[in-house]
Design a protein around this motif. Structure first.
Motif, PDB file in Angstrom:
ATOM      1  N   LEU A  78       0.831  -1.206   0.000  1.00 30.71           N
ATOM      2  CA  LEU A  78       0.000   0.000   0.000  1.00 30.71           C
ATOM      3  C   LEU A  78       0.866   1.255   0.000  1.00 30.71           C
ATOM      4  O   LEU A  78       0.608   2.208  -0.752  1.00 30.71           O
ATOM      5  CB  LEU A  78      -0.926  -0.016   1.211  1.00 30.71           C
ATOM      6  CG  LEU A  78      -1.857   1.191   1.361  1.00 30.71           C
ATOM      7  CD1 LEU A  78      -2.788   1.307   0.168  1.00 30.71           C
ATOM      8  CD2 LEU A  78      -2.662   1.080   2.660  1.00 30.71           C
ATOM      9  N   HIS A  81       2.756   1.412  -3.595  1.00 28.32           N
ATOM     10  CA  HIS A  81       1.885   1.828  -4.699  1.00 28.32           C
ATOM     11  C   HIS A  81       1.298   3.214  -4.438  1.00 28.32           C
ATOM     12  O   HIS A  81       1.092   3.986  -5.378  1.00 28.32           O
ATOM     13  CB  HIS A  81       0.762   0.805  -4.891  1.00 28.32           C
ATOM     14  CG  HIS A  81       1.196  -0.417  -5.640  1.00 28.32           C
ATOM     15  ND1 HIS A  81       1.223  -0.478  -7.011  1.00 28.32           N
ATOM     16  CD2 HIS A  81       1.630  -1.618  -5.192  1.00 28.32           C
ATOM     17  CE1 HIS A  81       1.646  -1.672  -7.389  1.00 28.32           C
ATOM     18  NE2 HIS A  81       1.895  -2.392  -6.304  1.00 28.32           N
ATOM     19  N   GLY A  82       1.020   3.511  -3.177  1.00 27.09           N
ATOM     20  CA  GLY A  82       0.475   4.825  -2.876  1.00 27.09           C
ATOM     21  C   GLY A  82       1.438   5.947  -3.192  1.00 27.09           C
ATOM     22  O   GLY A  82       1.027   7.023  -3.656  1.00 27.09           O
ATOM     23  N   SER A  83       2.727   5.711  -2.975  1.00 40.19           N
ATOM     24  CA  SER A  83       3.723   6.755  -3.234  1.00 40.19           C
ATOM     25  C   SER A  83       4.145   6.833  -4.694  1.00 40.19           C
ATOM     26  O   SER A  83       4.642   7.861  -5.145  1.00 40.19           O
ATOM     27  CB  SER A  83       4.962   6.511  -2.369  1.00 40.19           C
ATOM     28  OG  SER A  83       5.518   5.234  -2.650  1.00 40.19           O
ATOM     29  N   TRP A  87      -2.752   6.413  -4.166  1.00 45.80           N
ATOM     30  CA  TRP A  87      -3.316   5.611  -3.080  1.00 45.80           C
ATOM     31  C   TRP A  87      -4.499   4.774  -3.531  1.00 45.80           C
ATOM     32  O   TRP A  87      -4.748   3.684  -2.999  1.00 45.80           O
ATOM     33  CB  TRP A  87      -3.709   6.527  -1.936  1.00 45.80           C
ATOM     34  CG  TRP A  87      -2.533   7.178  -1.290  1.00 45.80           C
ATOM     35  CD1 TRP A  87      -2.122   8.470  -1.442  1.00 45.80           C
ATOM     36  CD2 TRP A  87      -1.587   6.565  -0.419  1.00 45.80           C
ATOM     37  NE1 TRP A  87      -0.977   8.702  -0.717  1.00 45.80           N
ATOM     38  CE2 TRP A  87      -0.631   7.549  -0.073  1.00 45.80           C
ATOM     39  CE3 TRP A  87      -1.452   5.278   0.110  1.00 45.80           C
ATOM     40  CZ2 TRP A  87       0.441   7.284   0.768  1.00 45.80           C
ATOM     41  CZ3 TRP A  87      -0.381   5.011   0.961  1.00 45.80           C
ATOM     42  CH2 TRP A  87       0.547   6.000   1.282  1.00 45.80           C
ATOM     43  N   SER A  88      -5.233   5.247  -4.518  1.00 43.54           N
ATOM     44  CA  SER A  88      -6.366   4.465  -5.022  1.00 43.54           C
ATOM     45  C   SER A  88      -5.888   3.165  -5.667  1.00 43.54           C
ATOM     46  O   SER A  88      -6.443   2.090  -5.423  1.00 43.54           O
ATOM     47  CB  SER A  88      -7.159   5.304  -6.031  1.00 43.54           C
ATOM     48  OG  SER A  88      -8.217   4.548  -6.582  1.00 43.54           O
ATOM     49  N   GLY A  90      -3.034   1.677  -5.034  1.00 43.36           N
ATOM     50  CA  GLY A  90      -2.505   0.828  -3.977  1.00 43.36           C
ATOM     51  C   GLY A  90      -3.592   0.111  -3.200  1.00 43.36           C
ATOM     52  O   GLY A  90      -3.449  -1.064  -2.846  1.00 43.36           O
TER      53      GLY A  90
END
Length: 243
Positions: A78, A81-83, A87-88, A90
């Protein structure tokens, strides 16, 4: 009383579905999770999985607890992938992984190891015609599945034995507890090797491998009900994959 009988008959009916159908539906569910491109689709997939668990008399909370090993991995995914991708994105990746692990645990809870290995052996039987050791692979898988609860039992027995001798597993520093748990590895491995040796002797005494055509005590074929369950399951998977 009548409602309880109906619930138990539904749970028994789910458990009685052929193992090949269960494995095929897990594959279809996994593919549908990968194809689902919206949170609506993943939400429907989660709802379908929860309904199947409840209908099969499984505890959703216990399945969630048994999947705790994957939550740490999901937390790292999370953040990554969020960074990098948002965030969606992730959250969707994490949701797919969690639902897939839950579905796999539900399949294990609704089936016996023997049922799953027999189903896998039948599904892979065409590969055996080309010289691949399908029977050896499925036998090894069956033994591995059976040894999972035995490993937990061995760990609990060794932990209780060492705790009675003064080993500190709780309440002290992390380093002390790590040393205590590290001291468990040797007796646990010795116990597992002892079990494996007894298993090898038992298999040899029963002439394992003497024939290339293994038999089963409860041979069964696919029924119309199995076909109907498979068809309905594939339609549901296609529905939430397209949402």
């Amino acid at each position: 009383m009548v409602e309880n009988r109906q619930r138990y008959s539904l749970a028994e009916g789910i458990r009685a579905v052929d193992g090949r159908v269960k494995i095929a539906l897990l594959v279809a569910y996994s593919v549908a999770l990968l194809l689902a491109s919206s949170f609506w689709g993943l939400g429907v997939a989660a709802a379908v999985l929860v309904v199947v668990m409840l209908a099969g008399k499984l505890s959703v909370g216990r399945i969630a607890r048994d999947a705790s090993f994957v939550y740490v991995i999901c937390a790292f995914l999370l953040v990554y992938h969020g960074s990098t991708q948002g965030w969606s994105s992730g959250a969707m990746v994490v949701a797919r992984i969690v639902l897939l692990v839950w579905a796999s645990l539900a399949l294990m809870a609704l089936s016996t190891p023997t049922e799953l290995t027999d189903a896998l052996r039948k599904m892979l039987a065409p590969l055996g015609c080309h010289g691949l050791p399908v029977r050896d692979f499925t036998t090894a898988l069956s033994i591995a599945l059976r040894f999972i609860p035995l490993l937990a039992e061995e760990l609990a027995a060794v932990r209780a034995a060492q705790a009675s001798r003064g080993a500190a597993f709780e309440g002290l520093g992390v380093s002390v507890r790590l040393r205590a748990y590290g001291g468990m590895m040797t007796p646990v491995l010795v116990g597992l090797f002892r079990r494996a040796d007894r298993l090898a002797q038992a298999m040899d005494a029963r002439c394992f491998g003497a024939t290339d055509a293994p038999t089963s005590l409860a041979e069964r074929g696919l029924t119309l009900r199995d076909g109907g369950v498979f068809l309905v399951g594939v339609i549901v998977c296609c529905a939430f994959a397209l949402l």
